[in-house]
Design a protein around this motif. Structure first.
Motif, short mmCIF file in Angstrom:
data_model
loop_
_atom_site.label_atom_id
_atom_site.label_comp_id
_atom_site.label_asym_id
_atom_site.label_seq_id
_atom_site.Cartn_x
_atom_site.Cartn_y
_atom_site.Cartn_z
N UNK B 238 0.88 -1.37 0.01
CA UNK B 238 -0.07 0.03 -0.04
C UNK B 238 0.78 1.33 0.02
N UNK B 239 2.01 1.22 0.31
CA UNK B 239 2.97 2.38 0.47
C UNK B 239 3.68 2.41 -0.93
N UNK B 240 3.53 3.71 -1.58
CA UNK B 240 4.23 3.94 -2.92
C UNK B 240 5.64 3.48 -2.97
N UNK B 241 6.23 2.65 -3.78
CA UNK B 241 7.70 2.59 -3.95
C UNK B 241 8.38 1.76 -2.90
N UNK B 242 7.64 1.08 -1.61
CA UNK B 242 8.21 0.90 -0.49
C UNK B 242 8.88 -0.59 -0.89
N UNK B 243 10.05 -1.09 -0.20
CA UNK B 243 10.61 -2.52 -0.39
C UNK B 243 10.37 -3.17 0.87
N UNK B 244 10.12 -4.48 0.56
CA UNK B 244 9.91 -5.34 1.33
C UNK B 244 11.07 -6.56 1.59
N UNK B 245 11.41 -6.65 2.81
CA UNK B 245 12.51 -7.64 3.11
C UNK B 245 12.15 -8.49 4.26
N UNK B 246 12.38 -9.69 3.95
CA UNK B 246 12.37 -10.68 5.18
C UNK B 246 13.58 -10.92 5.85
N UNK B 247 13.64 -11.38 7.09
CA UNK B 247 14.86 -11.47 7.97
C UNK B 247 14.56 -12.98 8.48
N UNK B 248 15.57 -13.79 7.90
CA UNK B 248 15.28 -15.11 8.18
C UNK B 248 15.70 -15.53 9.77
N UNK B 249 14.75 -16.75 10.30
CA UNK B 249 15.43 -17.02 11.45
C UNK B 249 14.97 -16.03 12.59
N UNK B 250 13.94 -15.28 12.38
CA UNK B 250 13.66 -14.13 13.35
C UNK B 250 12.13 -14.08 13.25
#
Lengths: 387, 272
Positions: B238-250
């Motif tokens: 929903x946020x224009x241009x936002x990046x999504x990143x997963x942090x594993x084992x957390x």
């Protein structure tokens, strides 16, 4: 001394292992365990017991809880309306309307006014903050129950006592035309009672000179609250509060002998021994952090797992032969200035026959010997209004 | 290369902040561009290494929200926007220096509500396992009811490795000193005061996220069972241009559970 019959209208047929599985008798036990045909029988039986109380000359107390097998009365105005039609003389003490959890206090004012007129002035209007397990069923913010309680109270009393439309723009409720029809039968309004177990609530109640009701508190705790009421009254220049200002709820059982009372009276403990979910019973902010911290660190709290004997010693259970009951109630009155005895005469699986036998013995052999307590004015204190 | 979170212990200042007349407990350290960290429901603790690592690059400010920890709670505060306006005023008080705004969990909700109102004082926005929006249909709880979970279930929901969580997190219990216990219980009370109903969200926020006009990184612990990674993806979408990143084992607290990986992910974004 006025005595009131009370049952919480339990539905005791949920298997104990289910209660253990959910760690709770309240809020989250699935309603698949509720058989509406049994509920119909139970409503009839519990209302019949109240009618019997009226016939015996006892008063009536009602309460409500939500989403729980411990209480099938889900809204006091409905049970009160039913009983107004079936009883002739008893006061109907609603203890109480859970003000923080009702969406609209003006409706509470209207409903109570209607009940008061229908009963020609037999209503006592108790207002309660609601126990912790009422938070989830109503989904009320647990941090603001005290503030909501106080605003709802102020709005209701103003609605009862203002003879024309008025405007209300408060923190929680806004109305542009409050103009309650009907007016209450009792003027300026029905007696108001408040329940509580803390110094804060007793101070607030004393400031308004309402009747303060303690539920299942040990003698010294009750006595402390009564003294706090006295002290606040004195500070404000009110007369010494008489027994009409204090009510106490106990688990009660009268039998022919002490042994028989102890033997069957143990069935009352069903009410206390229900599973209490640690989190649902302690919603965040329901108690101030300072108070809750003390509990976690290991001191305060009510003793829900006390034995029958311990509960008798503390005065939470009043059970015995008629003579024993006279002695115990006299002691309660003399020590704690109690003028209204709220008798939880039934809990769990107690049969109609045994419950009624206890009520009858009490009404015929105990009540006549204690009724005079607090009825004579002493000093400046107010006498109990004996109907 | 050494681990970014093994630097010498940072000297944190603890002088309180005064915003809108509200006295806030606050940790402060480091130099450089200001980075305002809005915490989740957990208790502030200077031993957490991710804060030390961030303080090597920024002037880090970590206030306790009003009503949390040892911060004051004005009598009339009862809605999330009370907190939002306190922090918008704090940004203004930082004399128009552009601020990196980071919000974790409950603090992420505050940060998102700030950003939809005004980004004049905000340079970049970092949201970590944030709550605040409604994603699923009514019968699905997007955010688990942490108030009804016991300590064990709460650690299960919020940590990839609940055992590590038990050793790392301070939770209310009889072994905690009374003063700290009161601060922890104040956190719970305040989280309920501001997030009880609707539970941990504002029904209008999701549609307003499109107003956010600063670079935004939405980072999420892959094993978060309090509020899922799918919820995080919906937030970012929903946020224009936002990046999504997963942090594993957390889980829900990737900055506590995987501080090195967390700092490695967010530092390039915040430093740009």
């Amino acid at each position: 001394m006025l005595a009131y019959h009370f049952t919480e209208m339990p539905y005791p047929y949920v298997p104990e292992e289910v209660e253990k599985e959910y760690k709770s008798a309240r809020v989250i036990v699935p309603n698949s365990y509720c058989d509406p045909k049994i509920v119909a029988e139970l409503y009839e039986r519990y209302l019949d017991d109240y009618v019997y109380a009226d016939e015996l000359g006892l008063e009536i107390m009602l309460n409500e809880h939500h989403q729980t097998m411990t209480c099938l009365d889900v809204t006091v105005p409905l049970s009160a309306a039913a009983l107004i039609q079936r009883t002739k003389r008893a006061k109907i003490c609603i203890l109480g309307s859970p003000l923080p959890h009702r969406d609209n206090p003006v409706r509470v004012a209207e409903e109570l006014a209607m009940l008061d007129c229908m009963s020609r002035g037999r209503i006592i209007s108790g207002f309660v903050r609601g126990v912790p397990t009422e938070i989830q069923p109503a989904n009320t913010n647990p941090v603001l129950t005290r503030q909501r309680f106080e605003e709802a109270h102020d709005l209701i009393v103003r609605a009862w006592t203002t003879p024309e439309p008025f405007n209300w723009e408060g923190r929680f409720w806004q109305h542009r035309y409050v103009n309650v029809w009907p007016r209450t039968y009792q003027q300026p309004h029905p007696p108001i009672w408040i329940t509580g177990s803390t110094p804060d609530s007793v101070t607030w109640t004393a400031e308004r000179q309402y009747t303060y009701a303690c539920f299942l508190t040990p003698y010294e705790w009750t006595e402390g609250l009564v003294n706090a009421y006295r002290q606040r009254s004195a500070e404000l220049g009110f007369p010494e509060p008489g027994p009409d200002k204090f009510a106490y709820l106990a688990l009660c059982y009268t039998a022919e002998t002490d042994e028989e009372a102890a033997d069957y009276g143990k069935n009352l403990l069903w009410y206390l021994y229900r599973e209490r979910h640690p989190q649902l019973n302690a919603p965040p902010g329901y108690l101030p952090p300072q108070v809750l911290a003390k509990q976690i660190l290991g001191t305060a709290g009510k003793a829900y797992r006390d034995s029958f004997e311990q509960l008798q010693e503390k005065g939470i259970v009043l059970a015995g032969s008629p003579d024993t009951m006279i002695e115990k109630i006299t002691y309660l009155h003399e020590r704690c200035n109690i003028g209204h005895l709220l008798m939880m005469n039934h809990a769990g699986f107690m049969s109609p026959e045994k419950t009624r036998r206890s009520m009858e013995l009490f009404a015929k052999e105990v009540y006549p010997a204690i009724k005079h307590l607090g009825a004579q004015p002493s000093g400046k204190s107010e006498a109990l209004a004996l109907a | 290369m050494s681990s970014p979170t093994t630097a010498a212990t940072t000297a944190w200042q603890t002088a309180p902040l005064l915003v809108q007349g509200v006295e806030l407990e606050c940790l402060r350290a480091g130099q450089g561009a200001p980075l305002l960290v809005l915490h989740d429901q957990e208790y502030l603790n200077t031993e957490w290494p991710y804060l030390d690592a961030l303080a090597e690059h920024f002037e880090v400010l970590v206030p306790s929200h009003p009503g949390f920890g040892r911060s004051a709670l004005p009598e009339h505060f009862d809605a999330l926007d009370d907190l939002v306006y306190v922090y918008l005023d704090l940004l203004r008080a930082l004399e128009r220096r552009l601020v990196r705004l980071a919000g974790f969990g409950f603090g992420g909700w505050i940060a998102a509500e700030m950003a939809v109102r005004c980004t004049h004082d905000v340079d970049r926005l970092l949201l970590v396992d944030a709550v605040g929006i409604k994603v699923s249909e009514p019968t699905t709880r997007d955010v688990a009811d942490n108030f009804v979970l016991d300590a064990e279930a709460l650690l299960e929901a919020t940590w990839h490795d609940p055992g590590l969580g038990a050793r790392t997190m301070k939770l209310p219990g009889p072994k905690v000193p009374e003063d700290d216990l009161i601060a922890l219980l104040r956190n719970r009370q305040a989280a309920a005061l501001f997030g009880w109903k609707p539970f941990m969200h504002n029904p209008k926020l999701r549609a307003r996220l499109r107003r956010i006009d600063v670079p935004t990184l939405v980072a999420w612990g892959e094993s978060d069972r309090l509020v899922s990674a799918d919820y995080g993806r919906a937030f970012a979408a929903e946020i224009p241009g936002a990046t999504f990143e997963l942090i594993p084992n957390a889980g829900h607290f990737p900055y506590l559970e995987q501080p090195d990986a967390f700092v490695q992910r967010v530092l390039p974004f915040l430093s740009r």
